[in-house]
Design a protein around this motif. Structure first.
Motif, PDB file in Angstrom:
ATOM      1  N   ALA A 223       0.826  -1.202   0.000  1.00 27.19           N
ATOM      2  CA  ALA A 223       0.000   0.000   0.000  1.00 27.19           C
ATOM      3  C   ALA A 223       0.862   1.255   0.000  1.00 27.19           C
ATOM      4  N   ASP A 224       1.971   1.221   0.718  1.00 28.69           N
ATOM      5  CA  ASP A 224       2.904   2.349   0.699  1.00 28.69           C
ATOM      6  C   ASP A 224       3.468   2.569  -0.700  1.00 28.69           C
ATOM      7  N   LEU A 225       3.780   1.476  -1.396  1.00 25.96           N
ATOM      8  CA  LEU A 225       4.278   1.581  -2.774  1.00 25.96           C
ATOM      9  C   LEU A 225       3.234   2.247  -3.670  1.00 25.96           C
ATOM     10  N   VAL A 226       1.971   1.838  -3.522  1.00 25.84           N
ATOM     11  CA  VAL A 226       0.898   2.391  -4.342  1.00 25.84           C
ATOM     12  C   VAL A 226       0.705   3.875  -4.042  1.00 25.84           C
ATOM     13  N   THR A 227       0.678   4.226  -2.776  1.00 21.46           N
ATOM     14  CA  THR A 227       0.483   5.627  -2.397  1.00 21.46           C
ATOM     15  C   THR A 227       1.603   6.497  -2.941  1.00 21.46           C
ATOM     16  N   ASP A 228       2.821   5.997  -2.880  1.00 24.47           N
ATOM     17  CA  ASP A 228       3.954   6.740  -3.445  1.00 24.47           C
ATOM     18  C   ASP A 228       3.804   6.887  -4.951  1.00 24.47           C
ATOM     19  N   ALA A 229       3.398   5.793  -5.628  1.00 20.00           N
ATOM     20  CA  ALA A 229       3.248   5.823  -7.082  1.00 20.00           C
ATOM     21  C   ALA A 229       2.116   6.753  -7.507  1.00 20.00           C
ATOM     22  N   ALA A 230       1.054   6.823  -6.699  1.00 15.45           N
ATOM     23  CA  ALA A 230      -0.096   7.660  -7.036  1.00 15.45           C
ATOM     24  C   ALA A 230       0.217   9.144  -6.938  1.00 15.45           C
ATOM     25  N   ALA A 231       1.254   9.490  -6.208  1.00 14.20           N
ATOM     26  CA  ALA A 231       1.767  10.866  -6.180  1.00 14.20           C
ATOM     27  C   ALA A 231       0.695  11.902  -5.840  1.00 14.20           C
ATOM     28  N   GLY A 232      -0.155  11.589  -4.875  1.00 12.13           N
ATOM     29  CA  GLY A 232      -1.185  12.531  -4.451  1.00 12.13           C
ATOM     30  C   GLY A 232      -2.543  12.304  -5.067  1.00 12.13           C
ATOM     31  N   VAL A 233      -2.626  11.462  -6.095  1.00 13.97           N
ATOM     32  CA  VAL A 233      -3.925  11.141  -6.690  1.00 13.97           C
ATOM     33  C   VAL A 233      -4.637  10.138  -5.785  1.00 13.97           C
ATOM     34  N   PRO A 234      -5.870  10.417  -5.365  1.00 11.79           N
ATOM     35  CA  PRO A 234      -6.588   9.510  -4.455  1.00 11.79           C
ATOM     36  C   PRO A 234      -6.820   8.140  -5.095  1.00 11.79           C
ATOM     37  N   TRP A 235      -6.628   7.092  -4.289  1.00 11.06           N
ATOM     38  CA  TRP A 235      -6.910   5.745  -4.788  1.00 11.06           C
ATOM     39  C   TRP A 235      -7.813   5.022  -3.801  1.00 11.06           C
ATOM     40  N   ALA A 236      -8.737   4.251  -4.369  1.00 11.17           N
ATOM     41  CA  ALA A 236      -9.651   3.447  -3.568  1.00 11.17           C
ATOM     42  C   ALA A 236      -9.362   1.983  -3.837  1.00 11.17           C
ATOM     43  N   VAL A 237      -9.501   1.156  -2.810  1.00 11.13           N
ATOM     44  CA  VAL A 237      -9.242  -0.270  -2.954  1.00 11.13           C
ATOM     45  C   VAL A 237     -10.537  -0.982  -3.340  1.00 11.13           C
ATOM     46  N   LEU A 238     -10.441  -1.911  -4.293  1.00 14.60           N
ATOM     47  CA  LEU A 238     -11.606  -2.666  -4.726  1.00 14.60           C
ATOM     48  C   LEU A 238     -11.620  -4.046  -4.069  1.00 14.60           C
ATOM     49  N   SER A 239     -12.800  -4.660  -4.019  1.00 17.74           N
ATOM     50  CA  SER A 239     -12.927  -5.886  -3.228  1.00 17.74           C
ATOM     51  C   SER A 239     -12.463  -7.140  -3.957  1.00 17.74           C
ATOM     52  N   ALA A 240     -12.465  -7.125  -5.293  1.00 20.14           N
ATOM     53  CA  ALA A 240     -11.905  -8.221  -6.097  1.00 20.14           C
ATOM     54  C   ALA A 240     -12.458  -9.593  -5.730  1.00 20.14           C
ATOM     55  N   GLY A 241     -13.697  -9.638  -5.235  1.00 21.00           N
ATOM     56  CA  GLY A 241     -14.342 -10.916  -4.983  1.00 21.00           C
ATOM     57  C   GLY A 241     -13.999 -11.596  -3.672  1.00 21.00           C
ATOM     58  N   VAL A 242     -13.169 -10.962  -2.827  1.00 17.11           N
ATOM     59  CA  VAL A 242     -12.865 -11.581  -1.535  1.00 17.11           C
ATOM     60  C   VAL A 242     -14.073 -11.462  -0.617  1.00 17.11           C
ATOM     61  N   ASP A 243     -14.084 -12.247   0.468  1.00 16.54           N
ATOM     62  CA  ASP A 243     -15.210 -12.169   1.399  1.00 16.54           C
ATOM     63  C   ASP A 243     -15.146 -10.876   2.210  1.00 16.54           C
ATOM     64  N   HIS A 244     -16.257 -10.537   2.817  1.00 12.49           N
ATOM     65  CA  HIS A 244     -16.371  -9.258   3.518  1.00 12.49           C
ATOM     66  C   HIS A 244     -15.354  -9.119   4.635  1.00 12.49           C
ATOM     67  N   GLU A 245     -15.192 -10.158   5.425  1.00 12.94           N
ATOM     68  CA  GLU A 245     -14.276 -10.085   6.557  1.00 12.94           C
ATOM     69  C   GLU A 245     -12.849  -9.803   6.091  1.00 12.94           C
ATOM     70  N   THR A 246     -12.439 -10.461   5.021  1.00 12.51           N
ATOM     71  CA  THR A 246     -11.107 -10.214   4.463  1.00 12.51           C
ATOM     72  C   THR A 246     -10.994  -8.793   3.934  1.00 12.51           C
ATOM     73  N   PHE A 247     -12.037  -8.331   3.255  1.00 12.78           N
ATOM     74  CA  PHE A 247     -11.980  -6.999   2.655  1.00 12.78           C
ATOM     75  C   PHE A 247     -11.892  -5.908   3.717  1.00 12.78           C
ATOM     76  N   ILE A 248     -12.606  -6.060   4.818  1.00 14.42           N
ATOM     77  CA  ILE A 248     -12.541  -5.061   5.876  1.00 14.42           C
ATOM     78  C   ILE A 248     -11.110  -4.917   6.385  1.00 14.42           C
ATOM     79  N   VAL A 249     -10.419  -6.026   6.571  1.00 16.99           N
ATOM     80  CA  VAL A 249      -9.016  -5.986   7.008  1.00 16.99           C
ATOM     81  C   VAL A 249      -8.161  -5.269   5.964  1.00 16.99           C
ATOM     82  N   GLN A 250      -8.380  -5.591   4.692  1.00 17.02           N
ATOM     83  CA  GLN A 250      -7.621  -4.952   3.622  1.00 17.02           C
ATOM     84  C   GLN A 250      -7.882  -3.448   3.572  1.00 17.02           C
ATOM     85  N   VAL A 251      -9.139  -3.062   3.712  1.00 20.72           N
ATOM     86  CA  VAL A 251      -9.495  -1.648   3.652  1.00 20.72           C
ATOM     87  C   VAL A 251      -8.864  -0.874   4.792  1.00 20.72           C
ATOM     88  N   ARG A 252      -8.946  -1.404   6.003  1.00 21.56           N
ATOM     89  CA  ARG A 252      -8.355  -0.707   7.148  1.00 21.56           C
ATOM     90  C   ARG A 252      -6.846  -0.539   6.955  1.00 21.56           C
TER      91      ARG A 252
END
Length: 302
Positions: A223-252
């Motif tokens: 995530a740090d790599l992505v934020t650096d690459a985005a250079a200030g452009v906001p990015w949102a994480v997508l769920s990619a079909g994982v279950d809800h419990e897994t996605f909540i951990v990923q989002v946090r």
């Protein structure tokens, strides 16, 4: 990162209004994704009492229920112009304070020299997004930035559509999906994956992207790599079909390392889309809606 901290690829006033419309009051993107067509049919076919052939009418009814009983409780809904639109806004199903994101990408992809490319839904463009009542547009591109550069078709398309949307006063969400090449081992792809996500973001930003929808890159370091690459452009994480419990951990985790929100589809509703309308309404209300509320808390850091 909130909508007030954008530093590069600056948004116009109209685009900022679009970003605010798809965000929570705390300024973090939160979109229910329901633009799927074939994959949503597959979910319904696999549900209890599902049938082997879900009709377009049945799919449209499921999307309408998903808006009524789930998305209308959130900031925004992503819908497709082939099945869901313009019927859902025309029939008054979409709440007035839930923003509409219109997907431009057609289902599936074509393969050219081993690389995947998406196509537009016929007739779709930024002006048509406006005509369908859309507040924001979304387009999906598959990327392998280790094989594609600024002279690739993907880069040309991102540059072109970003400019067209800006001219129309429509904010464009650039969704990127990386993928395994034919003959590539699971181990080699897994090792490359965080860098592929980050380098895809870097490529899109270089082409003018102003909002990114990306896969979770696997870890805090990713995530740090992505934020650096985005250079200030906001990015949102997508769920990619994982279950809800897994996605909540990923989002946090992603939010703690620079992400600006989340866009969730199957993690919210994949086990609630019963073919039976009564059962579907019950499951969307008692199962999917609490998940959406938990997701809102995750993006807002509660």
């Amino acid at each position: 990162m909130t909508i007030d901290t954008l530093t590069t690829n600056d948004l116009t006033t109209q685009e900022r209004r679009g970003l605010a419309a798809i965000s929570t009051p705390d300024g973090h993107m939160l979109i229910v994704a329901a633009d799927q067509r074939n994959s949503m049919k597959a979910v319904m076919q696999d549900a209890p009492n599902g049938t082997s052939a879900i009709t377009t009418v049945e799919l449209a009814e499921a999307k309408a229920d998903l808006v009524r009983h789930l998305a209308n409780h959130g900031p925004a809904i992503l819908l497709d112009p082939e099945v869901a639109l313009p019927a859902i806004p025309d029939q008054g199903i979409l709440a007035r304070d839930t923003a509409l994101v219109v997907g431009l990408d057609a289902s599936g992809f074509e393969t050219v020299n081993g690389l995947k490319y998406t196509n537009y839904v016929p007739g779709m463009n930024p002006r048509r997004v406006r005509e369908l009542g859309g507040d924001v547009a979304k387009m999906l591109w598959y990327t392998r930035p280790d094989k594609q550069g600024l002279d690739d078709r993907v880069a040309d398309e991102i540059r072109s559509l970003t400019a067209e949307c800006a001219a129309e006063g429509i904010l464009l969400i650039v969704e990127l999906l990386t993928y395994k090449l034919e003959g590539e081992s699971d181990e080699d792809y897994a090792a490359l994956f965080p860098t592929l996500v980050a380098d895809g973001a870097r490529l899109a930003v270089a082409c003018g992207a102003k909002i990114l929808k990306l896969q979770y890159p696997g870890s805090s370091a990713g995530a740090d790599l992505v934020t650096d690459a985005a250079a200030g452009v906001p990015w949102a994480v997508l769920s990619a079909g994982v279950d809800h419990e897994t996605f909540i951990v990923q989002v946090r985790d992603a939010m703690a390392h620079g992400a600006a929100g989340a866009m969730a589809g199957r993690s919210l509703w994949k086990d609630a889309l019963s073919v039976d309308p009564t059962k579907r309404r019950e499951l969307l209300t008692t199962r999917a809606l609490p998940r959406l509320r938990e997701l809102r808390a995750a993006v807002d850091g509660e």
